[in-house]
Design an enzyme around this catalytic site. Structure first.
Site, short mmCIF file in Angstrom:
data_model
loop_
_atom_site.label_atom_id
_atom_site.label_comp_id
_atom_site.label_asym_id
_atom_site.label_seq_id
_atom_site.Cartn_x
_atom_site.Cartn_y
_atom_site.Cartn_z
N TRP A 141 0.93 -1.05 -0.06
CA TRP A 141 -0.12 -0.02 0.11
C TRP A 141 0.70 1.30 -0.25
CZ3 TRP A 141 -1.84 2.78 4.67
CH2 TRP A 141 -3.05 3.73 4.39
N ASP A 223 -0.04 -4.76 9.92
CA ASP A 223 -1.32 -3.96 9.46
C ASP A 223 -2.25 -4.66 9.18
OD1 ASP A 223 -2.75 -2.14 8.23
OD2 ASP A 223 -1.56 -1.31 6.66
N LYS A 259 -13.01 -1.02 6.44
CA LYS A 259 -13.61 -2.02 5.67
C LYS A 259 -14.61 -2.94 6.34
CE LYS A 259 -10.03 -0.31 3.52
NZ LYS A 259 -9.61 0.28 2.13
#
Ligand code: PMP
Length: 416
Positions: A141, A223, A259
């Protein structure tokens, strides 16, 4: 120095737009009725619409009607029941680390906020130096690099992760880079549903990774932005983090609820800290308070209340798990449908990676010229890396997307 050209801002250079938000802006401006957005990392229903999880709607109503709640400041570190329950879903109901009181949490502004304050803490206090290398997967990312750079780290490196030829994990390269890293280096690890490749290590491979990291005193900074999205099961998706804790690692885990709760704009995240003992956690949290105080002073409450209320009620928790499974199942269905269409069309290349990859994204292997063709000629918006958001696919646009990919791959075969 006198201001240039009459404005103190005259010398400010124009920054490059953030690619994924630019892509969304381009998509919105496109008037073609066939247009499809496979860029932004947010869940969409089969009607192509954002989804407010039914459990979230219900809890929002409960909060609105609860007259015992008010808008006073939260504590600097956040809502206590949110922090504790966030760590609980990361580490597990029966986590010995939690029972031993050596886990702490810091409520943050999304997963990004958790990464940022974690990075800030490490720069100030980890291993006594800012020259500690930080390793980020290649690819990753894109914000990982920026967050650690902005937090003041000077030595940011990549570790091998993706093998373009096999469209799979380069475990050999990954392990070699772990071996070569200076002791105490910080490694950013995607807990599950690796962004952008959709490719995670197997449990056996995580064991190999952990063994090298332990021997070389490497620090794991997980993460966890997609817990529940990889397999549809919260526990299975947290396996790697829990394994590292069971192996005795001290670690950070940046959790995002953007999310899995669909709370993108509420900015709900948590930094879970696991240390050797309670005393180390308490001193670490005392420094985290200093960092948060000068960053956002204290966090917003709405999203944290929604998550905490859901996680503390067995009924709501069960309902939420069902909602997460609905999203994960739709992604799985779209993967199967896209792959079978490409195979039926006889699109050159192999497409098994579409169903083998997990999480919200698929790293298609399309090159940048093919991506450009899809955007310009077909009004199908995707990242230049070839990453697509599987939730952008619907039963209505699947045929169009598959035939467009087929055309892109057959017309443009030269590697970019
Ligand atoms: N990490 C990864 C890998 C992500 O994909 C994202 C979201 N795109 C985040 C962290 C940040 O999530 P949030 O929106 O909660 O800040």
């Amino acid at each position: 120095m006198a201001p240039v050209a009459g404005s103190v801002f005259a010398a400010v250079p124009q920054a490059v737009p953030v690619a994924v938000f630019q892509l969304t802006a381009d998509f919105r401006a496109d008037v073609d009725p066939r247009k499809v957005n496979l860029g932004v990392g947010a869940y969409r229903t089969d009607e192509g619409q954002p989804w407010v999880l039914p459990v979230v709607r219900k809890v929002e109503r409960m909060i609105a009607e609860d007259t015992s709640l008010n808008h006073e400041y939260l504590p600097i570190l956040g809502l206590p029941e949110f922090r504790a329950n966030s760590s609980r879903i990361a580490l597990g109901e029966d986590s010995p680390a939690i029972q031993e009181n050596r886990v702490g949490g810091v409520q943050s502004l999304g997963g990004t906020g958790a990464l940022r304050i974690g990075a800030e803490f490490l720069r100030r206090w980890y291993n006594g130096t800012t020259v500690t290398p930080v390793y980020i997967s290649s690819p990753s990312w894109e914000n990982h690099n920026s967050v650690f750079t902005d937090a003041g780290f000077k030595d940011i490196r990549t570790y091998r992760y993706w093998n373009g030829a096999t469209r799979g994990l380069d475990i050999q390269g990954f392990l070699e880079d772990l071996e070569k890293a200076p002791e105490f280096s910080i490694f950013i690890l995607h807990a599950c549903a690796h962004n952008p490749t959709g490719t995670d290590p197997t449990q056996e491979q995580w064991k190999q990774i952990a063994a090298v990291m332990k021997r070389r005193f490497l620090f794991p900074f997980f993460d966890s932005a997609y817990q529940g999205f990889a397999s549809g099961c919260l526990d299975r998706d947290a396996w790697a983090v829990r394994f590292f804790v069971s192996e005795g690692f001290e670690l950070f885990c940046a959790q995002s609820f953007s999310k899995n709760f669909g709370l993108y704009n509420e900015r709900v995240g948590n930094l879970t800290i696991v240390a050797k003992d309670a005393d180390n956690v308490q001193r670490t949290l005392s420094q985290m308070e200093k960092i948060v105080r000068t960053t956002w002073s204290n966090p917003p409450s709405q999203g944290a209340r929604i998550v905490a209320t859901t996680l503390t009620s067995p009924e709501l928790f069960a309902e939420w798990k069902g909602n997460v499974k609905t999203m994960a199942d739709r992604v799985l269905l779209m993967r199967a449908e896209l792959r079978s269409r490409l195979e039926a069309l006889g699109t050159p290349g192999t497409w098994n990676h579409i169903t083998e990859q997990i999480g919200m994204f698929s790293f298609t292997g399309l090159n940048s010229k093919q991506v450009l063709f899809l955007i310009k000629e077909k009004h199908i918006y995707l990242m230049a890396s070839g990453r697509i958001n599987m939730c952008g696919l619907t039963t209505k646009n699947l045929d169009y997307v598959a035939s467009s990919i087929h055309e892109a791959v057959t017309k443009i075969q030269t590697p970019a």
